[in-house]
Write an enzyme that holds these catalytic residues in place. Structure first.
Site, short mmCIF file in Angstrom:
data_model
loop_
_atom_site.label_atom_id
_atom_site.label_comp_id
_atom_site.label_asym_id
_atom_site.label_seq_id
_atom_site.Cartn_x
_atom_site.Cartn_y
_atom_site.Cartn_z
N HIS A 124 -28.53 -17.78 14.46
CA HIS A 124 -27.96 -19.09 14.16
C HIS A 124 -28.11 -19.45 12.68
O HIS A 124 -27.42 -20.34 12.19
CB HIS A 124 -28.58 -20.17 15.05
CG HIS A 124 -29.98 -20.56 14.71
ND1 HIS A 124 -31.07 -20.14 15.44
CD2 HIS A 124 -30.49 -21.32 13.72
CE1 HIS A 124 -32.18 -20.65 14.92
NE2 HIS A 124 -31.84 -21.38 13.86
N ASP A 154 -30.69 -14.47 19.71
CA ASP A 154 -30.81 -15.18 18.43
C ASP A 154 -31.48 -14.32 17.36
O ASP A 154 -32.28 -14.80 16.57
CB ASP A 154 -31.56 -16.50 18.60
CG ASP A 154 -31.27 -17.49 17.47
OD1 ASP A 154 -30.26 -17.30 16.78
OD2 ASP A 154 -32.06 -18.43 17.29
N GLY A 226 -35.69 -25.50 9.12
CA GLY A 226 -35.87 -24.63 7.97
C GLY A 226 -36.81 -23.48 8.26
O GLY A 226 -36.81 -22.47 7.55
N ASN A 227 -37.63 -23.60 9.31
CA ASN A 227 -38.54 -22.52 9.72
C ASN A 227 -37.81 -21.40 10.45
O ASN A 227 -38.38 -20.31 10.63
CB ASN A 227 -39.65 -23.04 10.63
CG ASN A 227 -40.89 -23.45 9.88
OD1 ASN A 227 -41.28 -24.61 9.89
ND2 ASN A 227 -41.53 -22.49 9.20
N SER A 228 -36.60 -21.64 10.93
CA SER A 228 -35.89 -20.65 11.73
C SER A 228 -35.79 -19.31 11.01
O SER A 228 -35.39 -19.24 9.85
CB SER A 228 -34.47 -21.14 12.05
OG SER A 228 -34.47 -21.97 13.15
N THR A 244 -38.01 -19.62 16.08
CA THR A 244 -36.61 -19.88 16.36
C THR A 244 -36.30 -21.32 16.72
O THR A 244 -35.20 -21.79 16.48
CB THR A 244 -36.11 -18.96 17.50
OG1 THR A 244 -34.70 -19.07 17.63
CG2 THR A 244 -36.78 -19.29 18.82
N ALA A 245 -37.23 -22.06 17.30
CA ALA A 245 -36.92 -23.42 17.74
C ALA A 245 -38.20 -24.20 17.97
O ALA A 245 -39.29 -23.63 18.10
CB ALA A 245 -36.10 -23.39 19.04
N LEU A 286 -28.10 -4.84 36.93
CA LEU A 286 -28.21 -4.28 38.28
C LEU A 286 -26.86 -4.24 38.98
O LEU A 286 -26.62 -3.41 39.85
CB LEU A 286 -29.18 -5.13 39.12
CG LEU A 286 -30.66 -4.99 38.79
CD1 LEU A 286 -31.46 -6.08 39.50
CD2 LEU A 286 -31.18 -3.61 39.21
N GLY A 287 -25.98 -5.19 38.63
CA GLY A 287 -24.67 -5.26 39.28
C GLY A 287 -24.70 -6.03 40.58
O GLY A 287 -24.13 -5.60 41.59
N ILE A 288 -25.38 -7.18 40.57
CA ILE A 288 -25.46 -8.01 41.77
C ILE A 288 -25.19 -9.46 41.42
O ILE A 288 -25.26 -9.87 40.26
CB ILE A 288 -26.85 -7.91 42.44
CG1 ILE A 288 -27.95 -8.35 41.45
CG2 ILE A 288 -27.10 -6.52 42.98
CD1 ILE A 288 -29.35 -8.38 42.06
#
Length: 474
Positions: A124, A154, A226-228, A244-245, A286-288
């Site tokens: 971001h 992110d 600003g720490n992101s 990140t947040a 997994l496809g479920i």
């Protein structure tokens, strides 16, 4: 028509990555007004020693670590939409009025490879940027090259052409324990090279609406706009997380209340390896399809607890089908990690690479069962004409994970070719397909499976902006 689901107020990347350095005073004023004694975090005390050595100060470790943390400044050219400029006469009268503006934002980054100039930051922070400049701890500013990013975790990777760099070694974030001391380094509110300290408040934090795939380190080390993209390091100076947040019910500019989130270094390492190798991140599945259990369903299945992910559909040719998983099974754990809900299982899947084999603990007809499944590649995009001629010209992708964590399910239209059959029916890029007469679906894989066989009439329920509507495809 229903409005788009309301997101939980978070101090997220847009606030962090979009922090404007020229507005420092205003932001500090907002923070001061919002702060109260009841919200201020407790100050953590340092341990007396580490590895048997007395700890008098963090300064020696920080002298080694801080040069690896950089400031990331981005610029984005945004066209100003003004209906008056549609009139040539108005443009002649006011030719000096700008029709574009430049948005600038400030975040942080961490050098992880000094020889190659690799810098790790948040997606971001650099998203949609036309220009990215990196300012080093010694004051040098260089233009960065974009290598790749993954919005669902992110993570972004950029490269800077500079010598005499300092890199942070990546630590093993799986070894973190609640109570471990950590230090956050970044550029909060535009103040470069700022250090805050605290402890690990929780590990494996998930279930936060509005964020992507989640396996966060929670810390009370102060993290602000600003720490992101900045570093979370342990007392040995190893990178254990990417900040990140932070969470604040009053909004990001209200300041830190001791609820910060960081992406584990082990997750970042896996993402970076894929970005360096292929430029994209490929995830396993997994496809479920699954749903949460209710008390009534749990009783009907002979379960003692109302927890787990109830399998409602197994896609043909999937890893789950090969493993013998069936509709009606309840997955209660995966690779020894407890599964309490369908969302928890989905989140775990999304953090695994293609080809990984997982152990599933399952309840079938009330009895325990163990199965082994290999995750297969998730489709990244599907052309509409491969599903149905009425969708020709449209390309479909999975929803951003942040939207899915906010309660949406379905697929997103990434683009629609001008003049195509889909465009003539009114489908547009950015639309979210929530439901269709083709059948039930929750993601891209089941969206494709829902067209077997093709429906005689195809009507889509779409979300466009904040508005839902029905769209017949001709």
């Amino acid at each position: 028509m229903r409005p788009f689901p309301t997101l939980l107020t978070l101090a997220l990347a847009a606030a962090f990555g979009g922090f404007t350095a020229t507005a420092i005073d205003a932001h500090l004023d907002n923070r001061a007004e919002a702060a109260s004694a009841a919200l201020l975090p407790a100050t953590s005390a340092l341990p007396a020693s580490v590895a048997g050595q007395p700890v008098a100060s963090l300064a020696p470790m920080l002298e080694r670590a801080m040069p690896a943390v950089v400031s990331v400044n981005t610029k984005q050219v945004v066209r100003v939409r003004n209906p008056f400029f549609d009139d040539p006469f108005f443009r002649r009268l006011f030719p000096q009025v700008p029709q574009e503006r430049i948005n600038e934002s400030l975040g942080s980054g961490v050098i992880i490879d000094a020889a190659k100039g690799y810098v790790l930051t948040n997606h971001h922070v650099i998203e949609d940027a036309d220009d990215v400049q990196v300012t080093l701890a010694d004051g040098r500013t260089v233009k960065a090259e974009f290598l790749g990013s993954d919005r669902d975790t992110d993570i972004a990777l950029i490269r800077i052409p500079a010598d005499k760099l300092t890199a942070l070694p990546l630590g093993d974030s799986d070894q973190l324990r609640v109570g471990d001391f950590v230090v956050a380094i970044g550029n909060p509110f535009g103040f470069s090279q700022t250090v805050t300290s605290g402890i690990v408040s929780a590990v494996g934090r998930s279930g936060i609406r509005g964020l992507g795939y989640q396996n966060f380190i929670q810390t009370d080390a102060s993290i602000n706009p600003g720490n992101s993209g900045g570093a979370l390091v342990n007392l040995s100076g190893q990178l254990v997380g990417i900040n990140t947040a932070s969470f604040n019910p009053q909004g990001s500019m209200a300041g830190n209340i001791g609820l910060g989130l960081a992406i584990p270094s082990n997750l970042a390492r896996d993402v970076v390896e894929q970005l360096i190798t292929t430029g994209v991140v490929v995830r396993g599945t997994l496809g479920i399809e699954t749903q949460n259990l209710s008390a009534q369903i749990a009783r009907g299945l002979g379960l003692d607890e109302v927890r787990g992910a109830l399998v409602t559909r197994v896609l043909a040719g999937s890893g789950a089908a090969a493993a013998g998983l069936k509709a009606g099974d309840v997955i209660t754990a995966i690779n020894g990690q407890r599964v309490d809900s369908a969302q928890a299982l989905h989140n775990y899947e999304g953090l695994q690479p293609v080809g990984r084999t997982v152990e599933l603990e399952v309840r079938r007809d009330g009895k325990p069962l163990q199965l082994e499944a290999t995750l297969k590649e998730q489709p990244r995009a599907i052309a509409g004409d491969t599903l149905d001629p009425r969708l020709a010209g449209a390309t479909f992708v999975d929803l951003p994970e942040s939207a899915r964590q906010s309660g949406l399910s379905g697929v997103q239209v990434s683009e629609v070719a001008r003049g195509s059959r889909a465009a003539q029916s009114g489908l547009a890029g950015g639309d979210i397909v929530l439901a269709a007469t083709s059948g039930e679906f929750v993601d891209l894989a089941s969206w494709r499976a829902s067209f077997s066989p093709r429906p005689p009439q195809l009507v889509l329920r779409i979300l466009r902006g904040n508005t839902q509507g029905q769209l017949p495809m001709r």
